[in-house]
Scaffold this motif. Structure first.
Motif, PDB file in Angstrom:
ATOM      1  N   LEU A 104     -19.897  -6.002   0.322  1.00  0.00           N
ATOM      2  CA  LEU A 104     -19.567  -5.132  -0.805  1.00  0.00           C
ATOM      3  C   LEU A 104     -18.179  -4.502  -0.642  1.00  0.00           C
ATOM      4  CD1 LEU A 104     -20.529  -3.845  -3.436  1.00  0.00           C
ATOM      5  CD2 LEU A 104     -21.534  -1.993  -2.064  1.00  0.00           C
ATOM      6  N   ALA A 105     -17.850  -4.124   0.597  1.00  0.00           N
ATOM      7  CA  ALA A 105     -16.526  -3.533   0.846  1.00  0.00           C
ATOM      8  C   ALA A 105     -15.415  -4.545   0.589  1.00  0.00           C
ATOM      9  CB  ALA A 105     -16.454  -3.015   2.282  1.00  0.00           C
ATOM     10  N   ASP A 106     -15.608  -5.789   1.048  1.00  0.00           N
ATOM     11  CA  ASP A 106     -14.610  -6.831   0.804  1.00  0.00           C
ATOM     12  C   ASP A 106     -14.449  -7.108  -0.686  1.00  0.00           C
ATOM     13  OD1 ASP A 106     -14.167  -7.036   3.471  1.00  0.00           O
ATOM     14  OD2 ASP A 106     -15.352  -8.866   3.766  1.00  0.00           O
ATOM     15  N   PHE A 107     -15.558  -7.125  -1.389  1.00  0.00           N
ATOM     16  CA  PHE A 107     -15.506  -7.361  -2.835  1.00  0.00           C
ATOM     17  C   PHE A 107     -14.740  -6.235  -3.545  1.00  0.00           C
ATOM     18  CE2 PHE A 107     -17.275  -6.665  -7.088  1.00  0.00           C
ATOM     19  CZ  PHE A 107     -17.038  -7.914  -7.663  1.00  0.00           C
ATOM     20  N   ALA A 108     -14.983  -4.999  -3.108  1.00  0.00           N
ATOM     21  CA  ALA A 108     -14.293  -3.860  -3.717  1.00  0.00           C
ATOM     22  C   ALA A 108     -12.797  -3.919  -3.451  1.00  0.00           C
ATOM     23  CB  ALA A 108     -14.877  -2.552  -3.182  1.00  0.00           C
ATOM     24  N   ILE A 109     -12.419  -4.302  -2.218  1.00  0.00           N
ATOM     25  CA  ILE A 109     -10.998  -4.413  -1.874  1.00  0.00           C
ATOM     26  C   ILE A 109     -10.323  -5.497  -2.708  1.00  0.00           C
ATOM     27  CG2 ILE A 109      -9.392  -5.043  -0.040  1.00  0.00           C
ATOM     28  CD1 ILE A 109     -11.324  -3.715   1.929  1.00  0.00           C
ATOM     29  N   CYS A 110     -10.991  -6.654  -2.827  1.00  0.00           N
ATOM     30  CA  CYS A 110     -10.429  -7.759  -3.631  1.00  0.00           C
ATOM     31  C   CYS A 110     -10.300  -7.355  -5.098  1.00  0.00           C
ATOM     32  CB  CYS A 110     -11.300  -8.999  -3.498  1.00  0.00           C
ATOM     33  SG  CYS A 110     -11.269  -9.764  -1.864  1.00  0.00           S
ATOM     34  N   ALA A 111     -11.295  -6.631  -5.600  1.00  0.00           N
ATOM     35  CA  ALA A 111     -11.254  -6.198  -7.004  1.00  0.00           C
ATOM     36  C   ALA A 111     -10.099  -5.235  -7.237  1.00  0.00           C
ATOM     37  CB  ALA A 111     -12.578  -5.550  -7.386  1.00  0.00           C
ATOM     38  N   ILE A 112      -9.901  -4.299  -6.301  1.00  0.00           N
ATOM     39  CA  ILE A 112      -8.802  -3.339  -6.441  1.00  0.00           C
ATOM     40  C   ILE A 112      -7.456  -4.056  -6.385  1.00  0.00           C
ATOM     41  CG2 ILE A 112      -7.647  -1.392  -5.336  1.00  0.00           C
ATOM     42  CD1 ILE A 112     -10.411  -0.421  -4.448  1.00  0.00           C
ATOM     43  N   CYS A 113      -7.319  -5.001  -5.461  1.00  0.00           N
ATOM     44  CA  CYS A 113      -6.062  -5.759  -5.350  1.00  0.00           C
ATOM     45  C   CYS A 113      -5.803  -6.580  -6.613  1.00  0.00           C
ATOM     46  CB  CYS A 113      -6.098  -6.669  -4.123  1.00  0.00           C
ATOM     47  SG  CYS A 113      -6.060  -5.788  -2.545  1.00  0.00           S
ATOM     48  N   PHE A 114      -6.851  -7.159  -7.174  1.00  0.00           N
ATOM     49  CA  PHE A 114      -6.702  -7.954  -8.393  1.00  0.00           C
ATOM     50  C   PHE A 114      -6.262  -7.074  -9.566  1.00  0.00           C
ATOM     51  CE2 PHE A 114      -8.431  -9.650 -12.357  1.00  0.00           C
ATOM     52  CZ  PHE A 114      -7.850 -10.911 -12.375  1.00  0.00           C
ATOM     53  N   VAL A 115      -6.882  -5.904  -9.675  1.00  0.00           N
ATOM     54  CA  VAL A 115      -6.510  -4.982 -10.761  1.00  0.00           C
ATOM     55  C   VAL A 115      -5.067  -4.528 -10.606  1.00  0.00           C
ATOM     56  CG1 VAL A 115      -6.964  -2.709 -11.763  1.00  0.00           C
ATOM     57  CG2 VAL A 115      -8.873  -4.206 -11.165  1.00  0.00           C
ATOM     58  N   PHE A 116      -4.675  -4.208  -9.380  1.00  0.00           N
ATOM     59  CA  PHE A 116      -3.298  -3.782  -9.128  1.00  0.00           C
ATOM     60  C   PHE A 116      -2.318  -4.899  -9.455  1.00  0.00           C
ATOM     61  CE2 PHE A 116       0.363  -3.221  -6.285  1.00  0.00           C
ATOM     62  CZ  PHE A 116       0.781  -1.957  -6.682  1.00  0.00           C
ATOM     63  N   MET A 117      -2.658  -6.141  -9.060  1.00  0.00           N
ATOM     64  CA  MET A 117      -1.795  -7.278  -9.357  1.00  0.00           C
ATOM     65  C   MET A 117      -1.663  -7.478 -10.862  1.00  0.00           C
ATOM     66  SD  MET A 117      -2.309 -11.288  -8.296  1.00  0.00           S
ATOM     67  CE  MET A 117      -3.768 -11.400  -9.365  1.00  0.00           C
ATOM     68  N   ALA A 118      -2.783  -7.364 -11.578  1.00  0.00           N
ATOM     69  CA  ALA A 118      -2.750  -7.532 -13.032  1.00  0.00           C
ATOM     70  C   ALA A 118      -1.902  -6.446 -13.694  1.00  0.00           C
ATOM     71  CB  ALA A 118      -4.172  -7.494 -13.585  1.00  0.00           C
ATOM     72  N   MET A 119      -1.976  -5.220 -13.168  1.00  0.00           N
ATOM     73  CA  MET A 119      -1.177  -4.132 -13.725  1.00  0.00           C
ATOM     74  C   MET A 119       0.315  -4.379 -13.527  1.00  0.00           C
ATOM     75  SD  MET A 119      -3.482  -0.870 -12.484  1.00  0.00           S
ATOM     76  CE  MET A 119      -2.231   0.304 -12.968  1.00  0.00           C
ATOM     77  N   CYS A 120       0.673  -5.064 -12.455  1.00  0.00           N
ATOM     78  CA  CYS A 120       2.092  -5.360 -12.197  1.00  0.00           C
ATOM     79  C   CYS A 120       2.589  -6.529 -13.037  1.00  0.00           C
ATOM     80  CB  CYS A 120       2.299  -5.657 -10.709  1.00  0.00           C
ATOM     81  SG  CYS A 120       2.000  -4.255  -9.616  1.00  0.00           S
ATOM     82  N   ILE A 121       1.741  -7.538 -13.220  1.00  0.00           N
ATOM     83  CA  ILE A 121       2.171  -8.772 -13.879  1.00  0.00           C
ATOM     84  C   ILE A 121       2.070  -8.678 -15.390  1.00  0.00           C
ATOM     85  CG2 ILE A 121       1.636 -11.224 -14.156  1.00  0.00           C
ATOM     86  CD1 ILE A 121       0.763 -11.282 -11.264  1.00  0.00           C
ATOM     87  N   TYR A 122       1.054  -8.003 -15.890  1.00  0.00           N
ATOM     88  CA  TYR A 122       0.789  -8.029 -17.323  1.00  0.00           C
ATOM     89  C   TYR A 122       1.948  -7.514 -18.177  1.00  0.00           C
ATOM     90  CZ  TYR A 122      -1.454  -7.437 -21.835  1.00  0.00           C
ATOM     91  OH  TYR A 122      -1.756  -7.509 -23.176  1.00  0.00           O
ATOM     92  N   PRO A 123       2.659  -6.433 -17.801  1.00  0.00           N
ATOM     93  CA  PRO A 123       3.789  -6.002 -18.644  1.00  0.00           C
ATOM     94  C   PRO A 123       4.831  -7.085 -18.857  1.00  0.00           C
ATOM     95  CG  PRO A 123       3.191  -4.268 -17.109  1.00  0.00           C
ATOM     96  CD  PRO A 123       2.398  -5.476 -16.715  1.00  0.00           C
ATOM     97  N   PHE A 124       5.150  -7.842 -17.794  1.00  0.00           N
ATOM     98  CA  PHE A 124       6.114  -8.942 -17.949  1.00  0.00           C
ATOM     99  C   PHE A 124       5.536 -10.026 -18.843  1.00  0.00           C
ATOM    100  CE2 PHE A 124       7.238  -6.990 -13.873  1.00  0.00           C
ATOM    101  CZ  PHE A 124       8.598  -6.809 -14.043  1.00  0.00           C
ATOM    102  N   TYR A 125       4.268 -10.337 -18.632  1.00  0.00           N
ATOM    103  CA  TYR A 125       3.622 -11.370 -19.444  1.00  0.00           C
ATOM    104  C   TYR A 125       3.592 -10.954 -20.912  1.00  0.00           C
ATOM    105  CZ  TYR A 125      -0.106 -14.352 -21.267  1.00  0.00           C
ATOM    106  OH  TYR A 125      -0.833 -15.233 -22.024  1.00  0.00           O
TER     107      TYR A 125
END
Length: 304
Positions: A20-41
């Motif tokens: 569960l901890a690994d899943f939460a970390i991956c989810a947070i990293c994915f959300v952060f990555m999407a927040m960085c990439i989406y404005p350019f997209y």
């Protein structure tokens, strides 16, 4: 630890809390990555969408497809020339910065240089002591750099921050290589160009990324000291259009009939296209220098 019959150790079973901890970390990293990439997209898909359809809102896919705003942007007479000035500035300025900063850094690592410590400290002081805009303006004007292309490339010939990174990296290189070259009769320029520079590729590539981005994005020197329309950089021209998007819309519409102009160009689409024109070219530089970037910045910043 017990072993299985085949001689291999049994794999440890992970607890549900660990999974569960690994899943939460991956989810947070994915959300952060999407927040960085989406404005350019979003900017990119908006710039290639039909302006009127995009004005109604879009999320993940373009609405319609239109390059008319890009075409109108590049129909202006000052855009191609400004683009060439920015490219020339970025290339020439980066090369001169690399040569000047790296050679200066090499000199202050040479223990035979008289007063090298004092010279190095004076350069470092320039990072903390800034006279301000007016003295800078007066100095550039006194040097005759007003309305001159040299204004874009000469002031950054030696940059204190780059000197620190390169000097720190060069101090980690084996001194035996330089000493053996000198025993074979190599001079300072030969040692620098054939031994020091090839070994310093990681930090040089790192500085190149910083320098080319800095030159490409710079526009304040153009704003204060260049009034010649033939020396305007792309960033300065697009900055003016960005602040006057409605006027640009009127200028672009004059080359089309009223119905086509009203359906193809809006101030928001103009701003999105300008953003793409400014950002995308410099983003193309990173893939070629990325393999050197992390290694260079880490090795060049270990020692202070």
């Amino acid at each position: 630890m017990k072993k299985e019959k085949n001689g291999k150790s049994p794999s440890k079973r992970r607890s549900p809390s660990g999974i569960l901890a690994d899943f939460a970390i991956c989810a947070i990293c994915f959300v952060f990555m999407a927040m960085c990439i989406y404005p350019f997209y979003y900017v990119i898909i908006y710039s290639v969408s039909d302006p009127n359809q995009a004005a109604a809102g879009l999320l993940f896919t373009p609405k319609g497809f239109s390059l008319e705003t890009f075409k109108s942007l590049f129909r202006l007479n000052d855009i191609p020339g400004a683009f060439l000035i920015s490219v020339a500035r970025s290339l020439i300025g980066t090369v001169l910065t690399l040569i000047g900063s790296s050679f200066f850094a090499y000199l202050v690592t040479n223990r035979k240089m008289i007063g090298r410590t004092a010279v190095y400290r004076i350069v470092i002081m320039t990072m903390y002591i800034n006279a301000g805009l007016i003295p800078w303006y007066m100095t550039m004007k006194a040097y005759g750099l007003q309305n001159s292309f040299l204004l874009y490339v000469l002031p950054g010939f030696v940059t204190a921050y780059y000197v620190i990174l390169i000097k720190t990296y060069m101090e980690q290189l084996p001194k035996e290589l330089e000493e053996s070259a000198r025993m074979d009769g190599a001079g300072i320029f030969t040692v620098f160009s054939r031994i020091i520079m090839p070994l310093s590729k990681p930090i040089i590539a790192t500085i190149a990324v910083y320098a080319v981005v800095g030159h490409w994005n710079s526009w304040t020197d153009n704003y204060f000291l260049v009034s010649d329309s033939k020396l305007q950089t792309l960033q300065m021209v697009l900055y003016n259009y960005l602040n006057q998007a409605n006027r640009f819309q009127t200028m672009s519409s004059s080359s089309m009939d009223a119905a086509a102009a009203a359906s193809m160009i809006t101030p928001t689409s103009i701003k999105m296209c300008i953003t793409v024109v400014v950002v995308v070219p410099i983003m193309c530089v990173y893939p070629f220098l990325q393999r050197y970037f992390v290694k260079g910045i880490m090795m060049g910043a270990v020692k202070g």
